[in-house]
Design an enzyme around this catalytic site. Structure first.
Site, short mmCIF file in Angstrom:
data_model
loop_
_atom_site.label_atom_id
_atom_site.label_comp_id
_atom_site.label_asym_id
_atom_site.label_seq_id
_atom_site.Cartn_x
_atom_site.Cartn_y
_atom_site.Cartn_z
NE ARG A 69 4.72 26.22 9.26
CZ ARG A 69 5.85 25.81 8.71
NH1 ARG A 69 6.71 26.68 8.28
NH2 ARG A 69 6.12 24.53 8.58
CE LYS A 176 5.10 2.76 8.97
NZ LYS A 176 5.65 3.64 8.00
CG HIS A 206 -1.59 1.18 9.70
ND1 HIS A 206 -0.36 1.44 9.18
CD2 HIS A 206 -2.32 0.67 8.68
CE1 HIS A 206 -0.32 1.09 7.90
NE2 HIS A 206 -1.50 0.62 7.57
CE LYS A 210 -3.42 -3.00 7.47
NZ LYS A 210 -4.22 -2.30 6.48
CD GLU A 244 2.02 -0.29 -0.08
OE1 GLU A 244 1.07 0.46 0.23
OE2 GLU A 244 3.20 -0.04 0.20
CG ASP A 263 7.40 2.96 4.44
OD1 ASP A 263 6.95 3.68 5.35
OD2 ASP A 263 6.75 2.64 3.43
CG HIS A 268 3.52 -2.14 8.69
ND1 HIS A 268 3.13 -1.45 9.80
CD2 HIS A 268 3.41 -1.25 7.66
CE1 HIS A 268 2.83 -0.21 9.48
NE2 HIS A 268 3.00 -0.06 8.19
CE LYS A 366 5.57 2.15 -0.74
NZ LYS A 366 4.38 2.24 0.11
C1 BG6 Z 1 2.45 2.71 5.77
C2 BG6 Z 1 3.63 2.95 4.87
O1 BG6 Z 1 2.88 2.41 7.07
O2 BG6 Z 1 1.69 1.63 5.27
C3 BG6 Z 1 3.19 3.18 3.44
O3 BG6 Z 1 4.35 4.08 5.33
C4 BG6 Z 1 2.27 2.08 2.98
O4 BG6 Z 1 4.32 3.29 2.58
C5 BG6 Z 1 1.15 1.86 3.98
O5 BG6 Z 1 1.73 2.45 1.72
C6 BG6 Z 1 0.29 0.67 3.61
O6 BG6 Z 1 -0.78 0.54 4.51
P1 BG6 Z 1 -2.03 -0.37 4.13
O7 BG6 Z 1 -2.86 -0.36 5.35
O8 BG6 Z 1 -2.68 0.26 2.93
O9 BG6 Z 1 -1.47 -1.73 3.80
#
Ligand code: BG6
Length: 514
Positions: A69, A176, A206, A210, A244, A263, A268, A366
């Site tokens: 935008r 996602k 993602h 890895k 995390e 999430d 994952h 988290k």
């Molecule tokens: C994301 C989540 O898919 O992966 C996040 O939405 C998370 O909440 C992140 O922090 C962690 O990715 P990585 O590669 O740092 O483990």
């Protein structure tokens, strides 16, 4: 020879019978990113594109188009990309690489409901195709909130951009969260597949990009050592942890109402489970690999009763890395009555001959003790120990731990004699570490995945069936939590709520302390 090759002189590397160790380079193409002002684009996507260019894996005529935008000219957007690259790219900044990349940077201003803006986008792409020989190959990267997907897809369809021209490709990349339960995921899949055929849809998880995650396949299927014990005869349980240390300040807009299970577990962690538990694929062709993942996900269900086999929590204030941190309810962007979980743990039964009776424990959170992702196969105890009982007090269960991150590698834990006159046995570790075994640094997950989109290589992207099966596994826990009170509090810097510890304790097990 395809039309893209004829038009540009580019040679499709897929046609060559070649040494597979040689890097594959993307052919001429444009990538359009929707959501260029977001965090993901700035921290991951733009830097990954630069890193690919720096590694010589993008064609010299590559083009990057931003759509947002903001009232930006091409130069403004180019400056934004440059700043993101300087701050977040993995590889060093090289002026000549940047100069070449920036020649192909364009910006289109508009909102998702603005037909004119999409016509402008089509014009920009046509011009780039003509000027830079990008060959009519277009990838549309939707780094936007899911509620905007239908509108953008509709616009791509009505401007004809979703349709690939003869000899060229048009692909869509979707970030996602892909839905928020099975029903919404099915609806979304129907909308996506109405515009793009499944073979042109690349759903990003993602974790699959890895290096350590791909190594699960190498470890399991390139070696003879592990396969004989990779089953319920030897394995007692499997623990998959993604912890995390970061909090959620500022991410409320996305995270509030979503929570840890949607999430991270739905995508994952269930993908990690699939790669750990699946049977050997006939080959590593995308179809064969997906078929095995689909089989194992179809055989997976949540263990019951859910009040004992699951746990969810929400972090409260505490200490982390020597700093005082606030609880979720005080974080910026969260409602003070939020019941969003920041910790989730589930137990999955994989009902196959290989795994019947072996619980798979998945947990994520988290503001936990430290950042670590690992898959641990915990083995049964030896049926008999011919030692004096006091000599094996410090002997635990053997474990094979795939360290996904950080400190990527593999650890094998087993008992060893303690030096001395006694036959005392204690746990020791044998370590493989990427850092010391290999000289080259692993590429970022997004480098690998973006390149695969441009090459049309779908192996590392979950297909709609996998996404739907993952929701099917998780939905009963989401429903149960939705109708059973609030998440349990846990202190920041710890390892989750008491209910998570209790969940394993009642089965006579304990979580690993990574
Ligand atoms: C994301 C989540 O898919 O992966 C996040 O939405 C998370 O909440 C992140 O922090 C962690 O990715 P990585 O590669 O740092 O483990």
């Amino acid at each position: 020879m395809g039309a893209a090759e004829a038009a540009t002189g580019w040679r499709n590397p897929l046609r060559d019978k070649r040494d597979k160790r040689m890097p594959r380079i993307a052919g001429p193409c444009s990538v359009v990113i929707f959501g260029v002002t977001g965090d993901l684009a700035r921290k991951k996507l733009m830097p990954a594109i630069y890193d690919l260019a720096n590694r010589g894996l993008l064609p010299p005529t590559f083009a990057l188009v931003g759509f947002a935008r903001r009232d930006w000219a091409d130069e403004d957007f180019s400056q934004v990309v440059r700043d993101a690259v300087k701050q977040h790219a993995r590889t060093p900044f090289r002026q000549e690489v940047w100069d070449r990349l920036s020649e192909g940077i364009r910006f289109v201003q508009g909102t998702f409901d603005d037909e004119k803006a999409f016509e402008q986008l089509a014009e920009t792409l046509n011009k780039l195709d003509a000027e830079r020989g990008t060959g009519g190959n277009h990838a549309f990267y939707l780094s936007i909130p899911p509620k905007a997907f239908p509108q953008v897809l509709e616009q791509l369809s009505s401007t004809g951009l979703a349709k690939k021209a003869e000899g060229y490709w048009s692909r869509v990349v979707i970030e996602k969260p892909f839905g928020q339960d099975l029903k919404s995921a099915e609806e979304l899949n129907a909308i996506v597949n109405n515009v793009f055929p499944e073979s042109s849809v690349f759903r990003i998880d993602h974790y699959l990009g890895k290096e350590t995650v791909q190594n699960i396949l190498a470890l399991r299927f390139a070696n003879e050592l592990f396969e004989p014990v990779w089953n319920s005869h030897y394995v007692d349980s499997v623990q998959i942890t993604m912890a995390e240390d970061i909090g959620l300040g500022g991410r409320g807009g996305y995270y509030d109402g979503v929570g840890a299970a949607r999430d991270v577990i739905q995508n994952h962690l269930l993908q990690l489970l699939a790669l750990t538990a699946m049977e050997e694929p006939v080959s590593f062709s995308p179809d064969e690999l997906q078929a095995e993942k689909i089989k194992v996900l179809s055989a997976s269900t949540l263990a019951e009763p859910l009040d004992q086999t699951t746990s969810r929590g929400q972090y409260t204030a505490g200490w982390q890395g020597g700093e005082r941190v606030v609880g979720l309810l005080e974080e910026e962007g969260f409602s003070q009555t939020s019941t969003t979980e920041t910790f989730a743990a589930i137990t999955v039964d994989v009902d196959t001959r290989r795994w019947a009776g072996v619980p798979f424990y998945l947990r994520t959170g988290k503001r936990l003790g430290r950042r670590v992702t690992e898959i641990a196969l915990i083995f049964k105890r030896a049926p008999h120990l011919p030692f004096d009982a006091t000599m094996t007090e410090e002997l635990g269960q053997n474990a094979l731990v795939i360290r996904v991150q950080p400190d990527e590698g593999i650890t094998l834990r087993f008992g060893s004699k303690v030096p001395g006159n006694q036959m005392e046995v204690r746990d020791v570790s044998m370590d493989f570490s990427y850092g010391s075994a290999f000289a080259e640094e692993s590429p970022e997950a997004y480098e690998r995945l973006i390149l695969d989109v441009l090459l049309g290589e779908p192996s590392l992207f979950p297909v709609n069936e996998e996404v739907e099966l993952s929701w099917k596994i998780l939905d009963p826990a989401l429903d149960y939590w939705g109708s059973h009170g609030k998440p349990d509090p846990y202190e920041s810097g710890g390892w989750g709520p008491d209910s998570a510890f209790e969940m394993l304790r009642r089965t006579g097990r304990e979580w690993r302390r990574p």
